[in-house]
Design a protein around this motif. Structure first.
Motif, PDB file in Angstrom:
ATOM      1  N   MET A   1      44.837  35.848  34.592  1.00 30.93           N
ATOM      2  CA  MET A   1      43.762  37.097  34.816  1.00 30.93           C
ATOM      3  C   MET A   1      42.660  36.277  35.211  1.00 30.93           C
ATOM      4  O   MET A   1      42.264  35.105  34.851  1.00 30.93           O
ATOM      5  N   THR A   2      41.937  37.245  36.221  1.00 28.00           N
ATOM      6  CA  THR A   2      40.782  36.881  36.973  1.00 28.00           C
ATOM      7  C   THR A   2      39.606  37.817  36.796  1.00 28.00           C
ATOM      8  O   THR A   2      39.974  38.859  37.014  1.00 28.00           O
ATOM      9  N   ILE A   3      38.574  37.351  36.555  1.00 26.67           N
ATOM     10  CA  ILE A   3      37.425  38.138  36.565  1.00 26.67           C
ATOM     11  C   ILE A   3      36.729  38.220  38.089  1.00 26.67           C
ATOM     12  O   ILE A   3      36.866  37.286  38.806  1.00 26.67           O
ATOM     13  N   ASP A  33      45.415  43.950  35.012  1.00 28.54           N
ATOM     14  CA  ASP A  33      44.840  42.929  34.226  1.00 28.54           C
ATOM     15  C   ASP A  33      43.611  42.302  34.438  1.00 28.54           C
ATOM     16  O   ASP A  33      42.652  42.213  33.919  1.00 28.54           O
ATOM     17  N   ASP A  34      43.634  42.065  35.952  1.00 27.48           N
ATOM     18  CA  ASP A  34      42.125  41.341  36.361  1.00 27.48           C
ATOM     19  C   ASP A  34      41.097  42.732  36.334  1.00 27.48           C
ATOM     20  O   ASP A  34      39.962  42.202  35.839  1.00 27.48           O
ATOM     21  N   GLU A  37      39.905  42.684  32.575  1.00 30.07           N
ATOM     22  CA  GLU A  37      39.143  41.420  32.235  1.00 30.07           C
ATOM     23  C   GLU A  37      37.885  41.591  32.877  1.00 30.07           C
ATOM     24  O   GLU A  37      36.752  41.131  32.255  1.00 30.07           O
ATOM     25  N   THR A  38      37.617  42.188  33.914  1.00 28.72           N
ATOM     26  CA  THR A  38      36.434  42.300  34.714  1.00 28.72           C
ATOM     27  C   THR A  38      35.485  43.098  33.904  1.00 28.72           C
ATOM     28  O   THR A  38      34.492  42.988  33.644  1.00 28.72           O
ATOM     29  N   TYR A  40      35.815  44.157  30.784  1.00 28.76           N
ATOM     30  CA  TYR A  40      35.307  43.665  29.372  1.00 28.76           C
ATOM     31  C   TYR A  40      34.342  42.587  29.535  1.00 28.76           C
ATOM     32  O   TYR A  40      33.217  42.343  28.813  1.00 28.76           O
ATOM     33  N   ASP A  41      34.169  41.896  30.603  1.00 22.87           N
ATOM     34  CA  ASP A  41      33.387  40.617  30.848  1.00 22.87           C
ATOM     35  C   ASP A  41      32.065  41.263  31.282  1.00 22.87           C
ATOM     36  O   ASP A  41      30.868  40.616  30.946  1.00 22.87           O
TER      37      ASP A  41
END
Length: 171
Positions: A1-3, A33-34, A37-38, A40-41
């Motif tokens: 997974m990537t932000i 998923d990315d 993650e983005t 949430y970040d």
């Protein structure tokens, strides 16, 4: 997974209408998923694919309260089937318009059809924060921002502020 980097106002990408998704596959699930993650970040509670520069009709949401377990949801090709006459007002913000908040009035309840992460059609009746968040993110898929729901004067001030900030960063 990537932000992924977020697209910020006044970037014209935010005004693009997103295209429908034809099939749910591994690549699309990785994008979901990315996006989660983005989101949430950032941190945020909703993110449309266009906000990371992908003009596809997909959004992710998690309206779990602080202290609750995460409840990530993926909505592919979401479509509002019904909106209530009853209205509700929430103070909205947007990851693409950082640190700006305004009260927005929207339908209190919406019925939505969408494909889930596995490509299965779902119908959901949403109210409260989830209804507001879904409408906000679906607006993104149509090139509409929450500031389009506030007064013209306030909207112009916000756009001017972000345009000035973008120009000073470009120098």
């Amino acid at each position: 997974m990537t932000i992924k980097p977020l697209i910020i106002l006044p970037d014209p990408v935010l005004r693009q209408a997103s295209k429908p998704i034809e099939r749910v596959d591994g690549e699309l699930k990785r994008l979901a998923d990315d996006m989660l993650e983005t989101m949430y970040d950032a941190p945020g509670i909703g993110l449309a694919a266009i906000q990371i520069g992908v003009p596809r009709r997909m959004l992710v949401i998690d309206v779990a309260r602080e202290g609750e377990d995460k409840q990530p949801q993926v909505f592919i090709n979401p479509e509002i089937l019904k909106s209530s006459e009853e209205r509700s007002v929430y103070e909205e913000g947007c990851l693409s318009i950082p640190d700006y908040y305004a009260e927005v009035e929207r339908p209190a309840v919406v019925t939505l059809r969408y494909l889930d992460r596995d490509g299965k059609e779902q119908i959901v009746d949403a109210d409260g924060l989830l209804a507001t968040c879904l409408q906000h993110e679906i607006d993104h898929l149509n090139g509409v921002l929450f500031i389009d729901h506030i007064s013209r004067l306030k909207r112009e001030m916000v756009i001017k502020k972000f345009t000035k900030a973008a120009k000073s960063k470009a120098i």
